[in-house]
Design an enzyme around this catalytic site. Structure first.
Site, PDB file in Angstrom:
ATOM      1  N   GLU A   1       0.830  -1.211   0.000  1.00 34.03           N
ATOM      2  CA  GLU A   1       0.000   0.000   0.000  1.00 34.03           C
ATOM      3  C   GLU A   1       0.866   1.263   0.000  1.00 34.03           C
ATOM      4  OE1 GLU A   1      -2.082  -2.623  -0.590  1.00 34.03           O
ATOM      5  OE2 GLU A   1      -1.601  -3.033   1.504  1.00 34.03           O
TER       6      GLU A   1
ATOM      7  N   ASN B   1      -0.659  -7.625  -3.980  1.00 31.55           N
ATOM      8  CA  ASN B   1      -1.284  -6.791  -5.018  1.00 31.55           C
ATOM      9  C   ASN B   1      -0.261  -5.902  -5.715  1.00 31.55           C
ATOM     10  OD1 ASN B   1      -1.357  -5.418  -2.285  1.00 31.55           O
ATOM     11  ND2 ASN B   1      -1.738  -3.682  -3.628  1.00 31.55           N
TER      12      ASN B   1
ATOM     13  N   ASP C   1      -7.466  -5.513  -5.105  1.00 32.04           N
ATOM     14  CA  ASP C   1      -6.546  -5.750  -3.982  1.00 32.04           C
ATOM     15  C   ASP C   1      -6.598  -7.188  -3.479  1.00 32.04           C
ATOM     16  OD1 ASP C   1      -4.599  -5.073  -1.989  1.00 32.04           O
ATOM     17  OD2 ASP C   1      -6.208  -4.973  -0.522  1.00 32.04           O
TER      18      ASP C   1
END
Ligand code: PQQ
Ligand code: PQQ
Lengths: 600, 600
Positions: A192, A276, A318
């Protein structure tokens, strides 16, 4: 029982030089009285041959003793037991305790690293840590700030430490490490934050780096041989880690390695999945984004990839591919094969041949899954191995700044990090699952090192038109691709399961219950409310010949981030705060170990 | 059993108008299935007539359920049970939970006050809170910052709140409140900050102040009648609250009221003790320092004092007189009398006539006590009622900047706040004690509002030439002044006891054990290791006809301040850090409720 033991010895015993280098650990893994690594064994089966506690008597289970870790927030992983010592870890600040089981849990030593608390806001999904590992007289701790420390198991003294990443660049850690032979496998978090994932092997002896394999980038970074490394049976070819990316995006391409690692001593391969691709806005990264979302099989000694399988090319939801790979030897299509079973975030349960990487089965393990109609299983098709995406739920096709609604599963998947268990007796997988859907609105985002690089707004809610709850605990047949039974739960089951030769399966719930289930029928045989919500993994060991079951309480993780971090805006925590808001009616922050046994 | 119930009804029932105003609370106090105030009853006996769990079966006790409070550090006090709801409080930030016992402990509401964390460093002895109280459909919380809040017991909504003191001037709170009739009794902490103590009565209906009685100061402040308020049978005379002080020192004179309060409905009197005079350097405050260190009996309606008894005139050791007053009706000297029994910090167990304040007995309840040879019991003597001080252990006589060594007990007394229990069946008191001695070096200190005003350096250690431990759990006969039996403990017993009609007594240990003891013989019948060190008080209740025992874990308080506040300098925490350093080998910070029951 014979057959099971036989199977497990095959898996663990046949092998090469590094087994000799680690007889100590191998013996402890083979000894059901101990629990030396987080996964119980290299195969990630989370199965114990102990059967003193069994389906007949588990209803009489009692709490034997308890221990407060002195830290609140999400407690993932489990304690270890090596000889008569229990090793308990905590979330940040990652304290490790050595408890003397022979002396009523007296604290032999405690190790508390000094870490810069600025790492906390760089951790995506709570300050969790999935636990320490044992090998060669050392306890390995991989701290939140990516420092890997080898502690003397007897004294807690630091033998060596090495820095694996840079929190200022968004690199953090939550995963355990896996010691194999003379090396320890170490991953990285930060998908992230635009971190490019890698798996690194360090020397157990002195912490020196042996190899590092990135998830994307030039062939020399990702450790592939264009000719011999395969994807679904075909060589990956040159530049496979860059040629499905636009420009330099692969440099901040994600594919982090924060899940569980498995190992097959015969094949000398380590198995794991990549996370991801960054960002969560698919429009910003056209292409398949290889090798994000990929199951990888690599040689332990060199790191060279034997095969890959990318489950979710060009992720739009995701659906990190990091969940554990469970290694079993089973009959499929009339043939005994070495299998790898994986419950992906994307809602599909995969069965592969773990020697060749051949895809054998891909089926939904939650009927709610709607973003795909399934995987193209025709080897002749050009879409072979790809999931067919349903346009309505494609955040790429709907486009930036459009809210795609009703996507199942939600970003945290039909299953997240919470590991499943496998019983060789029932040949069933016991899977803690999420039953959650989402709305997902991607937006353009720019990259700044160490800053969130997400680019999507999410809302989460229980799967509609179902039982109303957010989870199920299921028994899965990886040969037929069928759910044998399913126990509805009000919240996601965010705890790892344990199966035992006592014909029972254990798991914990976000409200804090430890539950024991009949492995055959799914009938609930026992439950007990521990101090706080459970996101830890159930483990078992013996002490003076008596079987114990242990579990960490302490609500948190992505599902419990609202409680853990004190957030109340429903869209915070990437949508989890709203989805799990009702959890605060059932539990509060904690950090406790609860140990169970039968009455004397 | 009849006799006991009869006694308890006498104590609770005969009475005046305010009993009518509080039938609701009186009925709940009389109902052994509930636990409506911290002390169990107004007499502070901590005795329950429940006997399902008893000496024969307590060995089978099991943990029934648990609850994490979500807060670490010292957990004093206990939960309440009113109807089917359990109320659990925490140390700072003083969260209150209402748990639905009929629905597996589901959280009905939670109340978290917003408090300025600057109050924490102004709390002398950890961020403890000794719990909430119930009356008239309200839950009373006295926060650390001295705000008293009345919460609607059903909804948690604030009905009123009132501010009792000023943390900027060193005024804080740790005590519970005592609801009586239409008023609630409220104390204050801050003896280590030069706070002048007071007890205040607020209206239960709206929080308005009814009366306030200071511990020292002019007669109008201390609410005495010079003619009718007595000390050892004699009128106190005019200006008794100022004329044993030099100058204005009484204004910063201490005598805080942070202990437990008792109430006798027949006499309409509230009983409590006052704390140490400020500073801890006795040379700075010549005189008896009245009415610090004093047992007080006051009229509930007016606050007017009926009688005082100063136990430790001119304190030289920090022997706060705040420990609980246990009210019993017993035969003494051939006569049935209304007694008050009190285990003072100074190491003496006192038995008084609670109607007149007559001193009947004063004996050491720990043989280690050496600062005094005993109390002058001759009513004709001019030293009547005064302890005879041993010069060697007099920090006053040894003088400023001289280290007086080997004083027993240490400043935290032979017993601190941890309350004793009384069984009307055995007529014994079960007393959690400290077995700790000290070195004490007073030094000159100047007063600044809101700053520590201590003036002494301390070191603490186990009583020498004894069993090596720092505590005992004893059975005390308040008629003969004898210890019937004594259980040695490695650490001070900092947890409050519970006696039951099952012929058993419970207490907790600083290592975290809950123990059950045979009330007659002192034999240990059961122990269980809870998550963290216990400084809470054991309570009992029933749910659907089944008896439960509940205890809060969470190490801290003065004894556990090293762990609680992360201090390591031995002289820190006023000497407790060094004394209790070994505690960290046994337990870690916590905050959990553990509830026990017999198997079904
Ligand atoms: O991309 C990443 O690097 C990364 C890291 C982590 C982590 O380290 O905990 C999680 C995730 N992603 C993630 O997607 C996710 O669902 C997740 C759940 C949890 C958890 O512990 O509950 N961690 C993580
Ligand atoms: O003088 C005071 O106002 C005051 C307050 C408190 C408190 O409020 O906890 C303690 C003491 N003194 C004290 O002397 C003492 O031994 C003590 C122990 C504890 C505890 O909770 O463990 N509090 C206090």
């Amino acid at each position: 029982m014979k057959r099971i033991l036989a199977l497990s010895s095959v898996l663990l015993a046949g092998s090469t030089s590094m087994v000799l280098a680690n007889d100590d650990l191998m013996e402890r893994i083979d000894d059901p009285n101990q629990w030396a690594i987080q996964t119980g064994d290299y195969a990630n089966q989370r199965y114990s041959t102990l059967d003193e506690i069994n389906a007949d008597n588990v209803g009489d289970l009692q709490v034997a003793w308890t221990f407060s870790t002195g830290v609140l927030r999400g407690h993932e992983g489990s304690p270890l037991v090596v000889d008569n010592v229990m090793y308990v870890h905590t979330p940040f600040p990652n304290i490790v305790y050595a408890l003397d089981l022979a002396d009523e849990g007296k604290i032999l030593w405690r190790y508390e690293p000094k870490q810069d608390p600025n790492v906390i806001p760089v951790m995506c999904c709570d300050t969790v840590n999935r636990g320490v590992a044992y090998a060669d007289g050392k306890i390995f701790l991989h701290q939140a700030d990516t420092t890997v420390v080898a502690l003397n198991a007897e004294t807690g003294a630091v033998e060596w430490s090495v820095v694996n990443g840079d929190p200022a660049a968004g690199e953090t850690n939550t995963a355990t490490v896996l010691p194999v032979g003379d090396k320890v496998m170490v991953g990285i978090s930060g998908g992230e934050f635009g971190v490019r994932g890698h798996l690194t092997a360090y020397s157990i002896a002195d912490g020196s780096q042996v190899w590092r394999a990135y998830s994307m980038g030039p062939d020399s970074d990702i450790l592939v041989d264009p000719e011999t490394t395969t994807h679904l049976g075909e060589p990956v070819g040159e530049n496979s880690g860059t040629n499905t990316w636009e420009g330099d995006q692969w440099k901040i391409g994600g594919g982090t390695t924060w899940g569980w690692y498995s190992y097959d001593p015969e094949e000398n391969l380590v198995y794991y999945g990549t996370g991801n691709p960054s960002t969560w806005n698919p429009a910003q990264r056209p292409g398949d984004n290889r090798w994000s979302m990929t199951i990888m099989a690599r040689d332990i000694d060199t790191g060279m990839a034997k095969w890959f399988y990318q489950m979710t090319p060009h992720d739009e939801w995701d659906f990190d591919g990091v969940n554990e790979m469970i290694l079993t030897d089973q009959e499929i299509g009339g043939q005994e094969r070495k299998l790898l079973t994986h419950f992906d975030r994307n809602g599909l349960g995969y069965t592969l041949d773990r020697v060749t990487g051949e895809l054998l089965l891909a089926e939904k393990y939650d009927p709610a899954v709607n973003w795909t109609t399934g995987v193209d299983m025709d080897p002749a098709s050009e879409d072979y191995g790809r999931p067919t995406v349903v346009a309505e739920y494609s955040t790429e096709q709907n486009g930036e700044d459009v809210n795609s609604t009703g996507i199942c599963p939600a970003a945290l998947g039909s299953k997240d990090q919470q590991p499943a268990a496998y019983s060789p007796e029932t040949e069933l997988f016991y899977v803690p699952t999420n039953h959650v859907c989402m709305d997902y609105e991607p937006f353009r985002v720019s990259y700044t090192a160490g800053q969130p690089y997400v680019g999507a707004t999410l809302a989460m809610y229980p799967a509609p038109e179902s039982h109303g709850g957010m989870g199920n605990f299921i028994a899965w047949n990886n040969i037929t691709g069928e759910i044998e039974w399913s126990i509805p739960e009000q919240f996601s089951v965010w705890s790892g399961a344990l199966a035992t030769a006592g014909d029972i399966v254990f798991y914990g719930t976000l409200e804090g219950y430890l539950k024991a289930i009949d492995a055959q029928t799914g009938e609930e045989l026992y439950k007990f409310k521990t101090p706080s919500g459970i996101i830890g993994n159930v483990m078992t060991y013996t002490q003076e010949g008596k079987q114990y079951i242990a579990i960490l309480s302490g609500v948190g993780g992505w599902a419990g981030i609202g409680l853990a971090a004190g957030l109340t805006n429903p869209n915070d925590g990437l949508g989890a705060v709203g989805g799990y808001a009702a959890l605060s009616d059932y539990t509060s922050l904690g950090g406790q170990l609860t140990v169970f046994a039968l009455p004397d």
